[in-house]
Design a protein around this motif. Structure first.
Motif, mmCIF file in Angstrom:
data_model
loop_
_atom_site.group_PDB
_atom_site.id
_atom_site.type_symbol
_atom_site.label_atom_id
_atom_site.label_comp_id
_atom_site.label_asym_id
_atom_site.label_seq_id
_atom_site.Cartn_x
_atom_site.Cartn_y
_atom_site.Cartn_z
ATOM 1 N N GLU A 190 0.942 -1.283 0.211
ATOM 2 C CA GLU A 190 0.226 0.228 0.305
ATOM 3 C C GLU A 190 0.921 1.689 -0.373
ATOM 4 O O GLU A 190 0.195 2.438 -0.510
ATOM 5 C CB GLU A 190 -1.139 0.307 0.795
ATOM 6 N N ARG A 193 5.665 3.509 -3.720
ATOM 7 C CA ARG A 193 5.640 4.651 -4.645
ATOM 8 C C ARG A 193 7.306 4.278 -5.305
ATOM 9 O O ARG A 193 8.084 3.591 -4.856
ATOM 10 C CB ARG A 193 5.790 6.006 -3.573
ATOM 11 N N ARG A 229 -3.445 -2.025 -9.708
ATOM 12 C CA ARG A 229 -4.301 -0.851 -8.774
ATOM 13 C C ARG A 229 -2.776 -0.753 -7.944
ATOM 14 O O ARG A 229 -2.771 0.967 -7.983
ATOM 15 C CB ARG A 229 -5.309 -1.619 -7.201
ATOM 16 N N ALA A 230 -2.521 -1.458 -7.348
ATOM 17 C CA ALA A 230 -0.520 -1.013 -6.454
ATOM 18 C C ALA A 230 0.442 0.278 -7.817
ATOM 19 O O ALA A 230 0.748 -0.069 -7.555
ATOM 20 C CB ALA A 230 0.118 -2.085 -5.580
ATOM 21 N N LYS A 233 -1.460 3.424 -8.445
ATOM 22 C CA LYS A 233 -0.432 4.510 -7.435
ATOM 23 C C LYS A 233 0.312 4.395 -6.950
ATOM 24 O O LYS A 233 0.843 5.400 -5.995
ATOM 25 C CB LYS A 233 -1.414 3.490 -6.103
ATOM 26 N N ALA A 234 1.865 3.767 -7.780
ATOM 27 C CA ALA A 234 2.989 3.421 -7.209
ATOM 28 C C ALA A 234 3.461 4.667 -8.614
ATOM 29 O O ALA A 234 5.314 5.087 -7.934
ATOM 30 C CB ALA A 234 3.743 2.213 -7.045
ATOM 31 N N GLU A 238 1.948 11.544 -13.287
ATOM 32 C CA GLU A 238 0.395 11.370 -12.676
ATOM 33 C C GLU A 238 -0.344 11.219 -13.857
ATOM 34 O O GLU A 238 -1.909 10.745 -14.198
ATOM 35 C CB GLU A 238 0.155 13.584 -12.112
ATOM 36 N N ARG A 241 -0.131 7.553 -15.223
ATOM 37 C CA ARG A 241 -1.602 7.284 -14.192
ATOM 38 C C ARG A 241 -2.662 7.318 -14.749
ATOM 39 O O ARG A 241 -3.337 6.887 -14.920
ATOM 40 C CB ARG A 241 -0.811 7.278 -12.727
#
Length: 294
Positions: A190, A193, A229-230, A233-234, A238, A241
């Motif tokens: 979670e 990054r 999903r991970a 998010k990492a 932007e 993503r």
């Protein structure tokens, strides 16, 4: 089976002169000669058939006995061969308790406890299969490849268990396995990054590993969804993503392939902040660095 042929003796002719010499009564008219073949033809046909049947029955009985005797001898020969093979195997095992090494035998990599235990066990399985090792041989090679913290496991086992596969692997799995560390890996996944200068392929490989450790026993479809999903998010970029999320990748590998294509197209178009080519927005030198989350 063909019927045995009846042998008929040659016929003997008895003339009138011979009967006279023997003192048998004669008649004025000469009688035709009497032969033994004529006497034979006067036998009952049922008696001849009965004799033939008895001979055939005798031959069939003898043939059946020979068949049974042959089967018995074959069974005894088979049992003797099995006993001989078993005795030879025991003799070879007593003379050579360990399997003979081959010239091209592969060796195990040293294990210090820093490598993931499941990954190292996959390596052990591949090397053992290529060399044809038995379970005892695998345990011996594994025990001899331990280094550093992993070597201390041998002192916790009995001397007879140090070269046994099940006790040795059980102790190593309890010490270095990740079966009971699911919540830890979920938290790390979670908080993962993309680091500065880290490539997309390295990030995807780390995400896949962490997903496997964080969700043991989960279906592959659920692992793929959590991994995608991970991965999204990492990502540090932007724009990358957002475009990648619109493509709806099905797995981490699919997300990596699409991200690399999108990043290549963005490099050709130029940075969306400064308008210069050769870098993306996330790597723009004019962009203020953002704090990294641990």
């Amino acid at each position: 089976m063909p019927r045995p042929r009846q042998v008929i003796p040659p016929a003997r002719t008895v003339t009138t002169r011979q009967r006279a010499a023997e003192g048998s009564p004669t008649t004025s008219n000469d009688e035709p000669p009497v032969t033994e073949s004529a006497v034979f033809t006067q036998m009952n046909p049922a008696e001849v058939i009965g004799n033939d049947c008895n001979n055939v029955t005798t031959l069939l009985t003898e043939n059946q006995r020979l068949i049974f005797e042959n089967a018995r001898l074959q069974e005894e020969n088979r049992n003797f061969h099995e006993r001989n093979v078993s005795q030879c195997t025991r003799c070879n095992e007593s003379l050579h308790p360990f399997p003979r090494l081959i010239a091209y035998e592969s060796t195990l990599l040293p294990y210090e406890g820093k490598t993931d235990w499941d990954e190292y066990m996959s390596h052990v399985d591949v090397v053992a299969r290529s060399n044809g090792w038995s379970e005892q041989r695998k345990a011996q090679k594994l025990a001899s490849s331990l280094r550093g913290p992993a070597l201390s496991i041998l002192s916790t086992l009995l001397p007879c268990e140090r070269t046994e596969w099940v006790p040795l692997t059980t102790a190593l799995s309890k010490r270095f396995g990740q079966q009971n560390l699911g919540p830890k890996w979920q938290a790390n996944l979670e908080a993962r990054r993309q680091r500065a200068g880290e490539s997309l392929s390295d990030l995807a490989a780390d995400i896949e590993k962490m997903t496997r450790l964080a969700l043991p026993g989960w279906p592959e479809s659920c692992k793929d969804q959590m991994g995608v999903r991970a991965f999204l998010k990492a990502l540090a970029d932007e724009d990358l993503r957002r475009v990648l999320a619109a493509a709806v990748p099905l797995s981490v590998q699919d997300a990596l392939t699409r991200a690399q294509l999108i990043e290549s197209a963005m490099n050709k178009e130029g940075c969306w902040d400064c308008g210069q080519g050769g870098h993306t927005r996330a790597k723009c030198p004019k962009r203020k660095p953002q704090p990294q989350e641990n």
